[in-house]
Scaffold this active site. Structure first.
Site, PDB file in Angstrom:
ATOM      1  CB  CYS A  34     -21.921 -28.986 139.187  1.00  0.00           C
ATOM      2  SG  CYS A  34     -21.944 -28.481 141.049  1.00  0.00           S
ATOM      3  CB  CYS A  37     -19.376 -24.760 141.096  1.00  0.00           C
ATOM      4  SG  CYS A  37     -18.959 -26.353 142.010  1.00  0.00           S
ATOM      5  CG  ASP A 444     -33.106   3.395 107.862  1.00  0.00           C
ATOM      6  OD1 ASP A 444     -33.969   4.209 107.822  1.00  0.00           O
ATOM      7  OD2 ASP A 444     -32.071   3.233 107.574  1.00  0.00           O
ATOM      8  CG  ASP A 663     -27.442   2.410 107.649  1.00  0.00           C
ATOM      9  OD1 ASP A 663     -28.786   2.834 107.907  1.00  0.00           O
ATOM     10  OD2 ASP A 663     -26.757   2.551 106.720  1.00  0.00           O
ATOM     11  CG  ASP A 667     -31.929   3.842 111.566  1.00  0.00           C
ATOM     12  OD1 ASP A 667     -33.134   4.417 111.266  1.00  0.00           O
ATOM     13  OD2 ASP A 667     -31.068   3.547 110.643  1.00  0.00           O
TER      14      ASP A 667
END
Length: 793
Positions: A34, A37, A444, A663, A667
C-alpha cells in the site's frame, strides 16, 4: 540529469554554484502492499547518509535513489530497505518481464475460495429457507488454513510494519480478520465447553469464521486482479523490450557469422536480410530498402533507406539486403535510451502525488484509532461487544489505502505508455502533469515549424564583384559547419563547381582561423582575406554598411526569404570591411505546421514564434500559419528571457503556463526555462535531453497531442484520487456505525483498488487527434512552395 533538474538550474541565479553531480540507482522492492509501505521505504532510503532524494513507485515496485557521485554504496541502500521490513535488490535494466508476471497468486486465491465457499454459501441460502450451516468445528477446520497459511503474508508484513514503528494495509487486514476469527473461536469454545455456572444453550451461537476467511480471500483476489491490471500499464515497456533482437549477423573477413547482439561492437559490419529486425543502430554501407520505424515515430509508412542513411535497432527491414556499420549498441542505442526514458517517467512521481504521500503517512494510525473508538463506543455504550468487534473489523478492512497509493502511478504509467506508442516520449512525470495547463506554446522556427533544409535561392553580389567568387568565399568559411544555412551554401557551391559554372569556378578554397559568432554568424580568413557571413546585426557590429544591398535585401525579406550578408577586407590591411554580397535562403513549412497551430487555437492556446531570423521573414511564416505573435531576431541567450516574459501577465493577470517547442542547441536554454519543454527528435541531443517531452516523429501537430494526453492523464489521476478518497469517506463511517458487514467491507476494499487501476487502463484507448498526413492535406500551398527558415545569424 533530468529535465526537471535542468529547469531548476535555468531558474537559478547566474552566480549560484552548481550542485555536485548526482548518480542514480534503481532498486526492485518486494513486500510493498500500500501507499504507507512506499512511504516507509522512501523514508528509510532518505536516511542513508549521502542520499539526496528517493522516490518509490508502488505500481512498478521500483525505488529510484539519487545521491552524490561516489558517496553511497548500493549495499547500504539495500540494507536500509531490508531494515524497514522489505526486500530490495539492484534492478536489472536488461531483464525482460516474465510473461506470467502479474498472474502470480492465482492458485492461492483459488484454494482460499474453495475453502471459504462452504462457509459463505449457507448464509446465501438462508433467505430461501435452506438451512445448511456447517457445525462450528467444521467451520474452524476450513477457516484456519485460510487465516494462518494463505493469510500468513498479512501477519508477516504487518509484523514488519509494527517493528518499523508504523502500519500498513497488511496490519489492518491482520488485526481485523484475527479479531473476527478469535471471536468465533471464543464462541465455539464457550458453547462446546460451557462453564459450571453457565447453562448450555440448545442452539449453537453465530460464528464469524466466514467473515475472516472471505475477507482474506477477497483481499487476495483483489491483489491478484490488481497485479494483473498493473501489468497492463507496463505493456508499452514490454513491447519496446520485445523489439530487442537477441542475435545479429556479423560480416568479418568476408564471412557471415551469427552472434549474440551483446558481443557486437561499434564499427562492426552487420548484415540484415529482408524481413529481419535490425539488431543495432547503424549506418547503411550497402543496399537499399524500406524500413518500418513505427515503434519510434508512430508513423506506419516505411521509410526508404540507402547508403549513408542511419537506421535504428529494433526497426524492421522490409525488402532489401543491407550491410550496416554499427554506430551504437547496448545502453547507447536509441531503443535502449527510449526504454530508459519511459521507465524513468513511469517511476517518477507527479507533484500531485505529494498530497497522497502526506495523507498516507497518517492514514493507517488514524484508521486504527477510529477502529478503537468504534470498538469502545459499541462495547461500552451498548454492551454488545460482539457487535463492537465486528464493526471495528469492518472499519479496519474497508480502510485499505491501496487505492490511494495506486491512483497516481497507474495513471502515469498508462498515460506515458500510450503516448510512447504514438511517438510522444514523455520523460518525466512533472512534464506530464504540467502540460495539461499549458496556455501559451512558443515555437522555434527552423526544424520545428519548417523542414529545416533550406536552399540557396538567390545570391546578389556587390557592384563589381564576381557572383561565383562570393559563393566560394562563403563556402570556404562555413566548411564543416552543421548549420542548416551553411549546408545550403556548401551544397550550392558544390553544384556550381560540378557544373563548371563560369571560368572562375575553380576548386574549393581553404579557410583558417574559423570562428563561430553565436547568434550572429561566422568569421574566417581565406587567402589573405578576412571574411564574415552572418546577419545584419553582425554587419552592424563589425561596421559594414550594407547600403548598396539594402534594397535587394528588403525585397527578398518581403518575399519571406532569410537573408545573410557576406563581407570582407584584407586580413593584414587597415581598410574598412566592405559588403561582398548577400545570400537569400528559402525553406518549406512542415506538412503538419498549419494543422498544429489550428488545433492549438481550438484549445484556446496562444501560439508564439521565437526566432533569430529577420522580422520580414518571420512575419511571412507567422501570417501563413496564423500565429498569434512573433518575436524576431531573438538571440539564443534571449530565448529563455522571452519565455519568462510570456509567462507574465497573461490570461487576466494570471501567470501563463508556457511550453517551448524547439530542436536545436540554441533552443536548450528556452526549453529548460519553460514550464514544459518539447523537443523534436529530428533535432539535437542537447535539446532532447533538456526537454521533458520529445516528439519522436518531429511533427508539430504532435504538440497538441502531447497536451491532450496530459489532460486525459491528469483527469484520470483526479478521478482516481476522488474515488479512492470517496471509498474511505463513505465506507469508514458506515462501518463505524454498524451499517457495513466485514464481508462487504472486504469486497468494497478489493473493488476500490481494482476500479482505480481499471480506470487508469482506459487511457490505453487514447488516440492522437491528428496526423502528419492530415496536416499535409490542410496546410495548403505552403507545403509546395519555399518559405523562410529561422536563423540566428
Amino acid at each position: 540529469m533530468s529535465a526537471a533538474t535542468l529547469r531548476q538550474e535555468a531558474h537559478a541565479s547566474p552566480g549560484a554554484p552548481l550542485p555536485p553531480p548526482l548518480e542514480a540507482v534503481a532498486l526492485s522492492i518486494t513486500g510493498m502492499t500500500c501507499a504507507a509501505c512506499a512511504g516507509r521505504v522512501e523514508k528509510s532510503l532518505k536516511k542513508v547518509p549521502g542520499v539526496s532524494d528517493a522516490a518509490v513507485n508502488l505500481a512498478t515496485e521500483v525505488a529510484t535513489v539519487r545521491f552524490g557521485a561516489g558517496t553511497v554504496d548500493a549495499a547500504a541502500l539495500v540494507a536500509a530497505v531490508e531494515k524497514a521490513g522489505y526486500g530490495a535488490a539492484l534492478r536489472d535494466e536488461n531483464a525482460k518481464p516474465s510473461a506470467q508476471e502479474g498472474g502470480r497468486g492465482g492458485l492461492a486465491v483459488l484454494v482460499a475460495a474453495l475453502l471459504s465457499a462452504p462457509l459463505v454459501l449457507p448464509m446465501l441460502l438462508q433467505p430461501f429457507g435452506i438451512h445448511a450451516m456447517l457445525p462450528g468445528w467444521w467451520q474452524l477446520l476450513l477457516a484456519t488454513p485460510v487465516q494462518f497459511v494463505l493469510g500468513a503474508r498479512f501477519y508477516s508484513a504487518g509484523w514488519k510494519a509494527l517493528r518499523a514503528g508504523s502500519g500498513n494495509m497488511d496490519l489492518l487486514v491482520a488485526i481485523g480478520t484475527t479479531a473476527a476469527y478469535g471471536l468465533s473461536v471464543y464462541h465455539l469454545l464457550q458453547w462446546t465447553f460451557p462453564s459450571a455456572h453457565a447453562a448450555h444453550s440448545a442452539m449453537a451461537p453465530h460464528y464469524y469464521f466466514e467473515a475472516s476467511a472471505v475477507v482474506i480471500t477477497l483481499v487476495m483476489f483483489g491483489k491478484w486482479l490488481e497485479a494483473r491490471a498493473k501489468r497492463k500499464t507496463t505493456e508499452a515497456i514490454r513491447a519496446l523490450q520485445a523489439l530487442r533482437p537477441d542475435r545479429a549477423t556479423l560480416l568479418r573477413d568476408g564471412v557471415e557469422q551469427a552472434v549474440p547482439v551483446a558481443v557486437v561492437m561499434v564499427g562492426d559490419s552487420v548484415v540484415v536480410r529482408p524481413g529481419e529486425r535490425i539488431p543495432v543502430d547503424g549506418e547503411v554501407l550497402d543496399g537499399s530498402t524500406h524500413v518500418d520505424e513505427s515503434f519510434i515515430t508512430g508513423e506506419s509508412n516505411p521509410v526508404a533507406k540507402s547508403p549513408g542513411d542511419r537506421v535504428t535497432g529494433g526497426s524492421i527491414n522490409a525488402d532489401g539486403l543491407l550491410l550496416l556499420r554499427t554506430t551504437a549498441v547496448g545502453a547507447e542505442s536509441v531503443l535502449a535510451r527510449i526504454i530508459h526514458m519511459v521507465e524513468e517517467a513511469q517511476a517518477n512521481k507527479a507533484p500531485i502525488q505529494r498530497l497522497v504521500d502526506r495523507v498516507s503517512e497518517v492514514f493507517v494510525p488514524a484508521v486504527v484509532l477510529v477502529a478503537l473508538v468504534t470498538l469502545l463506543g459499541w462495547g461500552l455504550g451498548g454492551g454488545d461487544w460482539t457487535r463492537a468487534i465486528l464493526n471495528a473489523v469492518a472499519v479496519l478492512v474497508i480502510a485499505c489505502p491501496c487505492a490511494l497509493g495506486l491512483a497516481t502511478p497507474t495513471a502515469i504509467m498508462a498515460g506515458t505508455g500510450v503516448a510512447a506508442k504514438h511517438g510522444i516520449l514523455i520523460k518525466d512525470a512533472q512534464a506530464l502533469e504540467t502540460a495539461h495547463a499549458v496556455s501559451v506554446v512558443a515555437f522555434d522556427k527552423t526544424g520545428t515549424l519548417t523542414v529545416g533544409r533550406p536552399s540557396l535561392v538567390a545570391l546578389v553580389p556587390a557592384q563589381g564583384i564576381d557572383e561565383i567568387g562570393v559563393l566560394r568565399l562563403a563556402a570556404a568559411i562555413q566548411a564543416g559547419s552543421e548549420h542548416p544555412l551553411a549546408r545550403a551554401v556548401l551544397e550550392a557551391a558544390a553544384t556550381a563547381q560540378g557544373a563548371g559554372a563560369g571560368a572562375g569556378a575553380g576548386g574549393a578554397l581553404a579557410a583558417r582561423e574559423i570562428r563561430a559568432i553565436p547568434g550572429r554568424g561566422v568569421r574566417g580568413e581565406v587567402q589573405g582575406v578576412e571574411a564574415w557571413v552572418g546577419s545584419r546585426r553582425l554587419m552592424d557590429e563589425i561596421g559594414v554598411a550594407v547600403g548598396p544591398l539594402e534594397e535587394a535585401a528588403r525585397v527578398l525579406e518581403a518575399e519571406g526569404r532569410t537573408v545573410s550578408f557576406v563581407a570582407w577586407r584584407a586580413a593584414q590591411g587597415d581598410g574598412e570591411a566592405a559588403p561582398a554580397g548577400l545570400l537569400a535562403f528559402g525553406d518549406a513549412l512542415k506538412p503538419g505546421a498549419r494543422l498544429a497551430i489550428e488545433r492549438l487555437r481550438r484549445r484556446g492556446i496562444r501560439t508564439v514564434m521565437l526566432t533569430g531570423d529577420n522580422p520580414g521573414a518571420a512575419a511571412a511564416v507567422a501570417k501563413e500559419l496564423g500565429l498569434d505573435e512573433v518575436r524576431a531576431q531573438v538571440l539564443p541567450e534571449q530565448k529563455a528571457e522571452a519565455v519568462a516574459a510570456l509567462r507574465v501577465g497573461a490570461h487576466g493577470g494570471r501567470p501563463a503556463v508556457v511550453a517551448m517547442v524547439g530542436d536545436g542547441v540554441n533552443d536548450a536554454p528556452a526549453l529548460a526555462a519553460a514550464d514544459v519543454g518539447i523537443a523534436m527528435s529530428t533535432g539535437t541531443d542537447v535539446a532532447m535531453h533538456t526537454a521533458g517531452i520529445t516528439l519522436m516523429r518531429g511533427d508539430p501537430s504532435l504538440v497538441e497531442d502531447a497536451i491532450a494526453i496530459s489532460q486525459r492523464t491528469y483527469s484520470k489521476i483526479r478521478q482516481n484520487l476522488f474515488w479512492a478518497f470517496v471509498y474511505n469517506v463513505i465506507g469508514i463511517p458506515l462501518a463505524a456505525f454498524g451499517k457495513l458487514d466485514p464481508v462487504l467491507a472486504g469486497a468494497a476494499m478489493a473493488f476500490s483498488s481494482v476500479s482505480v487501476v481499471s480506470n487508469a487502463l482506459l487511457l490505453r484507448r487514447w488516440k492522437p487527434g491528428g496526423t502528419a498526413g492530415a496536416g499535409a492535406r490542410q496546410s495548403g500551398s505552403m507545403t509546395d512552395k519555399e518559405n523562410t527558415v529561422g536563423d540566428t545569424r
